[in-house]
Design a protein around this motif. Structure first.
Motif, mmCIF file in Angstrom:
data_model
loop_
_atom_site.group_PDB
_atom_site.id
_atom_site.type_symbol
_atom_site.label_atom_id
_atom_site.label_comp_id
_atom_site.label_asym_id
_atom_site.label_seq_id
_atom_site.Cartn_x
_atom_site.Cartn_y
_atom_site.Cartn_z
ATOM 1 N N ILE A 93 1.358 -0.976 0.140
ATOM 2 C CA ILE A 93 0.001 -0.250 -0.402
ATOM 3 C C ILE A 93 0.599 1.406 0.271
ATOM 4 C CG2 ILE A 93 -1.915 1.776 1.434
ATOM 5 C CD1 ILE A 93 -3.238 -0.685 1.597
ATOM 6 N N LEU A 94 1.734 1.359 0.557
ATOM 7 C CA LEU A 94 3.107 2.446 0.865
ATOM 8 C C LEU A 94 3.340 3.243 -0.264
ATOM 9 C CD1 LEU A 94 4.128 4.650 3.309
ATOM 10 C CD2 LEU A 94 5.588 3.285 3.489
ATOM 11 N N LEU A 95 4.108 1.601 -0.581
ATOM 12 C CA LEU A 95 4.695 2.564 -2.118
ATOM 13 C C LEU A 95 3.851 2.144 -2.925
ATOM 14 C CD1 LEU A 95 7.678 -0.149 -1.579
ATOM 15 C CD2 LEU A 95 7.960 1.531 -1.196
ATOM 16 N N SER A 96 2.704 1.445 -3.326
ATOM 17 C CA SER A 96 1.678 1.585 -4.745
ATOM 18 C C SER A 96 1.238 3.154 -4.525
ATOM 19 C CB SER A 96 0.991 0.932 -4.571
ATOM 20 O OG SER A 96 1.527 0.003 -4.637
ATOM 21 N N LEU A 97 0.827 3.986 -3.779
ATOM 22 C CA LEU A 97 1.090 5.021 -2.472
ATOM 23 C C LEU A 97 2.347 5.861 -3.345
ATOM 24 C CD1 LEU A 97 -1.468 7.488 -1.807
ATOM 25 C CD2 LEU A 97 -0.466 6.357 0.200
ATOM 26 N N VAL A 98 3.075 5.769 -3.246
ATOM 27 C CA VAL A 98 3.751 7.002 -3.490
ATOM 28 C C VAL A 98 4.371 7.617 -4.677
ATOM 29 C CG1 VAL A 98 6.793 6.871 -3.208
ATOM 30 C CG2 VAL A 98 4.901 6.442 -0.975
ATOM 31 N N LEU A 99 4.601 5.609 -4.812
ATOM 32 C CA LEU A 99 4.588 5.775 -6.520
ATOM 33 C C LEU A 99 2.982 6.008 -7.495
ATOM 34 C CD1 LEU A 99 5.686 1.953 -7.876
ATOM 35 C CD2 LEU A 99 6.622 4.231 -8.216
ATOM 36 N N LEU A 100 1.831 6.386 -7.105
ATOM 37 C CA LEU A 100 0.522 6.853 -7.650
ATOM 38 C C LEU A 100 0.845 8.208 -7.096
ATOM 39 C CD1 LEU A 100 -2.335 4.182 -7.198
ATOM 40 C CD2 LEU A 100 -1.566 4.782 -9.052
ATOM 41 N N LEU A 101 1.441 8.952 -6.512
ATOM 42 C CA LEU A 101 1.579 10.514 -5.863
ATOM 43 C C LEU A 101 2.109 11.418 -6.771
ATOM 44 C CD1 LEU A 101 1.501 10.328 -2.453
ATOM 45 C CD2 LEU A 101 -0.731 10.786 -3.541
ATOM 46 N N LEU A 102 3.402 10.202 -6.937
ATOM 47 C CA LEU A 102 5.003 11.090 -8.542
ATOM 48 C C LEU A 102 4.270 10.788 -9.539
ATOM 49 C CD1 LEU A 102 7.469 8.611 -6.918
ATOM 50 C CD2 LEU A 102 7.363 11.780 -7.040
ATOM 51 N N VAL A 103 3.070 9.910 -10.045
ATOM 52 C CA VAL A 103 2.367 9.888 -11.268
ATOM 53 C C VAL A 103 1.890 11.142 -11.291
ATOM 54 C CG1 VAL A 103 0.284 8.250 -12.952
ATOM 55 C CG2 VAL A 103 3.228 7.816 -11.735
ATOM 56 N N HIS A 104 0.347 11.365 -10.751
ATOM 57 C CA HIS A 104 -0.231 12.456 -10.365
ATOM 58 C C HIS A 104 0.676 13.517 -10.448
ATOM 59 C CE1 HIS A 104 -3.573 10.131 -10.351
ATOM 60 N NE2 HIS A 104 -4.273 10.000 -9.144
ATOM 61 N N GLY A 105 2.102 13.736 -9.577
ATOM 62 C CA GLY A 105 2.082 14.789 -9.514
ATOM 63 C C GLY A 105 3.181 15.241 -10.778
ATOM 64 N N ALA A 156 -5.607 15.480 -14.444
ATOM 65 C CA ALA A 156 -6.683 15.071 -14.024
ATOM 66 C C ALA A 156 -7.205 14.642 -13.025
ATOM 67 C CB ALA A 156 -6.190 13.478 -14.029
ATOM 68 N N VAL A 157 -6.245 14.757 -11.948
ATOM 69 C CA VAL A 157 -6.497 15.148 -9.993
ATOM 70 C C VAL A 157 -7.779 16.718 -10.318
ATOM 71 C CG1 VAL A 157 -5.703 16.081 -7.669
ATOM 72 C CG2 VAL A 157 -4.438 14.482 -9.641
ATOM 73 N N GLN A 158 -7.684 17.731 -11.071
ATOM 74 C CA GLN A 158 -7.988 19.016 -11.314
ATOM 75 C C GLN A 158 -8.966 19.113 -11.144
ATOM 76 O OE1 GLN A 158 -5.245 21.889 -12.799
ATOM 77 N NE2 GLN A 158 -4.069 21.819 -11.266
ATOM 78 N N ALA A 159 -8.952 17.780 -12.536
ATOM 79 C CA ALA A 159 -11.136 17.552 -13.420
ATOM 80 C C ALA A 159 -11.490 17.290 -11.958
ATOM 81 C CB ALA A 159 -10.326 17.376 -14.754
ATOM 82 N N VAL A 160 -11.594 15.929 -11.636
ATOM 83 C CA VAL A 160 -11.640 15.347 -10.539
ATOM 84 C C VAL A 160 -12.468 16.216 -9.933
ATOM 85 C CG1 VAL A 160 -11.664 13.307 -8.966
ATOM 86 C CG2 VAL A 160 -10.628 12.801 -10.930
#
Length: 316
Positions: free
Chosen positions: A40-52, A58-62
């Motif tokens: 969970i921790l590493l997946s979350l970090v990776l997804l935050l990097l991808v979005h950032g 996409a984040v702002q649109a949601v």
């Protein structure tokens, strides 16, 4: 039929998920909660990097979409996102435990029967209609479960719990149509991290010791990057163009590959009763996805494309 890039993306995603037990078994001996915590921790970090780095719009649109929605929809989206995060956390924890402590067959069986369980829950909770051949498929699935339960009740129950948690997760996500799935998954993993962190000792997780364990960090990173974030991207890319029904049929590649691994790679054996039960499940899957309706002679609906999409989505 010529396979497009989107077909290949969906196929690749489910092939990757099918091989998930291999790196997971490399962590055999670690507490399931420990593996879950770092996945969970590493997946979350990776997804935050991808979005950032590449998906800020996409984040702002949601965020704009959610704020502009009626209050009822905002509550439904928030509730479904929270419930989905909890169910996904439970499913991951249970699946890790089943594959590492019970058998790869049990984990594979869970995801083979999951789409049919999802359809049954859709009928019971959402009032979705099922065709006669789909009811026969559900009956065959129930009979196969009875056969498996007669031999190893504990294994069957573990498989069913894994399948039900993911089926309930899919049902809760039906209310999130139209929202970016990857953004909402990131939110759900954030909520999962908030739940798992205080419960870490109860789940057998030792975060401080884990950060000093190179073997754990390596395979947790492989699980997170290669078997969580990457196939999610491929699946999302496929769903941008393919109907969900097509992707739903391709998802059976996942448990079939896992079954093959169980027998050919991990050396697990199946009794005659288990083999018959697995065969019945495969038959029920094929029967469930058959479209046996006669062509309609009535005038076309004012919204044929929308109705076709809803029908296809039921087989996902």
């Amino acid at each position: 039929m010529k396979l497009s890039r989107h077909h290949l993306a969906a196929l690749a995603a489910f092939l990757v998920w099918g091989f998930f037990p291999i790196p997971l078994r490399m962590l055999h001996g670690y507490a399931s909660g420990q593996i879950l915590f770092f996945r969970i921790l590493l997946s979350l970090v990776l997804l935050l990097l991808v979005h950032g780095l590449g998906r800020r719009e996409a984040v702002q649109a949601v965020v704009r979409q959610w704020r502009a929605a009626p209050a009822t929809e905002r509550r439904q989206v928030a509730g479904s996102t929270l419930t989905g995060g909890l169910l996904l956390t439970a499913n991951w924890l249970l699946f890790i435990y089943v594959v590492n402590e019970v058998s790869v067959q049990a984990g594979s069986f869970a995801y083979l029967i999951c789409p049919i369980l999802t359809a049954l829950l859709g009928f019971a909770l959402l009032g979705e209609k099922l065709r006669p051949n789909q009811w026969v498929a559900i009956a065959l699935s129930a009979l196969s479960c009875a056969l498996l339960g007669a031999g190893e009740l504990r294994t069957l129950l573990m498989s069913l719990v894994v399948a039900f948690t993911y089926a309930f997760y899919l049902i809760t996500q039906r209310r999130l149509q139209g929202y970016d799935r990857l953004v909402l998954l990131t939110v759900q993993l954030g909520l999962a991290a908030l739940v798992v962190l205080p419960l870490a000792p109860l789940l057998g997780a030792k975060p401080l010791a884990g950060f000093a364990d190179a073997h754990l960090l390596l395979y947790a990173a492989i699980l997170s990057a290669g078997f969580t974030v990457l196939p999610l991207f491929l699946n999302l890319y496929a769903l941008n163009m393919l109907p969900s029904g097509t992707v739903g049929i391709l998802m059976y590649v996942n448990p079939i590959v896992s079954f093959a691994l169980a027998f050919l790679y991990f050396g697990e054996a199946a009794s005659l009763t288990q083999a018959v039960a697995y065969g019945m499940i495969l038959l029920s899957v094929a029967l469930y996805n058959l479209n046996l309706r006669q062509p309609s002679t009535s005038p076309p609906s004012p919204l044929p494309e929308r109705e076709e999409e809803l029908e296809k989505a039921k087989s996902y």
